[in-house]
Design an enzyme around this catalytic site. Structure first.
Site, short mmCIF file in Angstrom:
data_model
loop_
_atom_site.label_atom_id
_atom_site.label_comp_id
_atom_site.label_asym_id
_atom_site.label_seq_id
_atom_site.Cartn_x
_atom_site.Cartn_y
_atom_site.Cartn_z
N TYR A 49 -6.22 -61.81 -22.09
CA TYR A 49 -5.45 -63.02 -21.76
C TYR A 49 -5.91 -63.62 -20.44
O TYR A 49 -6.15 -64.83 -20.34
CB TYR A 49 -3.97 -62.67 -21.71
CG TYR A 49 -3.07 -63.80 -21.24
CD1 TYR A 49 -2.60 -64.75 -22.13
CD2 TYR A 49 -2.66 -63.89 -19.90
CE1 TYR A 49 -1.76 -65.77 -21.70
CE2 TYR A 49 -1.82 -64.90 -19.47
CZ TYR A 49 -1.37 -65.84 -20.38
OH TYR A 49 -0.54 -66.86 -19.96
N SER B 116 -3.28 -70.12 -15.66
CA SER B 116 -2.36 -69.09 -15.19
C SER B 116 -2.85 -68.48 -13.90
O SER B 116 -4.05 -68.45 -13.63
CB SER B 116 -2.22 -67.99 -16.26
OG SER B 116 -1.54 -66.86 -15.76
#
Length: 274
Positions: free
Chosen positions: A181, A168
């Site tokens: 995360y 990501s």
């Protein structure tokens, strides 16, 4: 957009993400290949599955409990002429991981491409409020299960096989609402680079894709009000799964035979290092 229960159902989204563009023309790039895609029921995973099928691959998809979405993905794959098998289970359970690999081999007799895509997130604006169990779940699913599933898959992979990990943009620039995360996504990037070096001698290629803000079921399921989601990037909007999946096709195909240890950034124009 209404808030959904995690991990979120694409079938319940008010605005449906685009899975594949009508203009995308398959050319047999993955003919005769078998791909295993975690988180393959919806969003990014569904788009990858359908693109792979249009390129000639058969796919196995793993999902948690989103049966309705999984069956829709199966329908879309079969519409493209591919075979699709579905497996439900929690990848944080090592027995589920073993069953997934065993059943994929039983169904197809080969495993050429592993797409490590399953992930979860618990947005929290204050690290002092992070719940331990949610923290552990995030790491167990996002990176621990990824490493373990890859270990099992490699027993059946050979020269020319591909491993593609979904990281990501948050793994590069962080995110103030997702400290844990973002940390797992940074770990995925490091895992990708380290494993690529380890497997280079075996000619198994390992790469990653780093999405920016992509509209998937996990967003309304975890972010609450998302009217401004994706507007902060230079292109001024969130991306669609259909705009991301071709990067996975490239990394899975013979077009990328001199590419390993790399990350493709599909993020709407955010410039990051690496």
């Amino acid at each position: 957009m209404k808030t959904m229960e995690r991990p979120g159902l694409q079938a319940e989204m008010e605005q449906q993400p685009e899975t594949i563009k009508d203009s995308y023309k398959g050319s047999g790039k993955l003919e005769g290949k078998t791909a295993l895609i975690t988180g393959g029921d919806s969003g990014i995973g569904r788009a990858v599955a359908v693109h792979f099928a249009r390129e000639g691959a058969n796919v196995a998809i793993a999902y948690l409990n989103e049966e309705q979405d999984a069956q829709k993905t199966k329908e879309l794959v079969e519409k493209e002429g591919g075979k699709c098998v579905t497996f439900s289970g929690n990848l944080t359970d090592k027995e589920v991981c073993q069953h997934l690999i065993d059943q994929t081999m039983s169904e197809f007799g080969q495993l050429d491409i592993l797409i490590n895509n399953a992930a979860t997130q618990y947005p929290n604006k204050d690290i002092t409020n992070i719940d331990y169990d949610e923290l552990k779940e995030t790491f167990d699913l996002n990176i621990v299960s990824m490493i373990y599933l890859t270990k099992l898959a490699l027993e059946h992979m050979k020269e020319g096989s591909r491993i593609i990990n979904t990281t990501s943009v948050t793994g590069y620039k962080g995110h103030e609402m997702m400290v844990d995360y973002s940390s797992t996504k940074g770990a995925i990037t490091s895992f990708t680079r380290a494993l690529s070096a380890q497997l280079a001698e075996k000619k198994i290629l390992v790469n990653g894709v780093a999405p920016g803000p992509i509209m998937t079921p996990l967003i309304p399921a975890t972010m609450g009000a998302i009217e401004d989601f994706g507007k902060q990037v230079p292109l001024g909007r969130p991306g669609q799964p259909s705009e991301l999946a071709p990067a996975y096709v490239y990394l899975a195909s013979e077009d990328s035979t001199y590419v390993t240890g790399q990350i493709i950034h599909v993020n709407g124009g955010t410039v990051v290092g690496g």
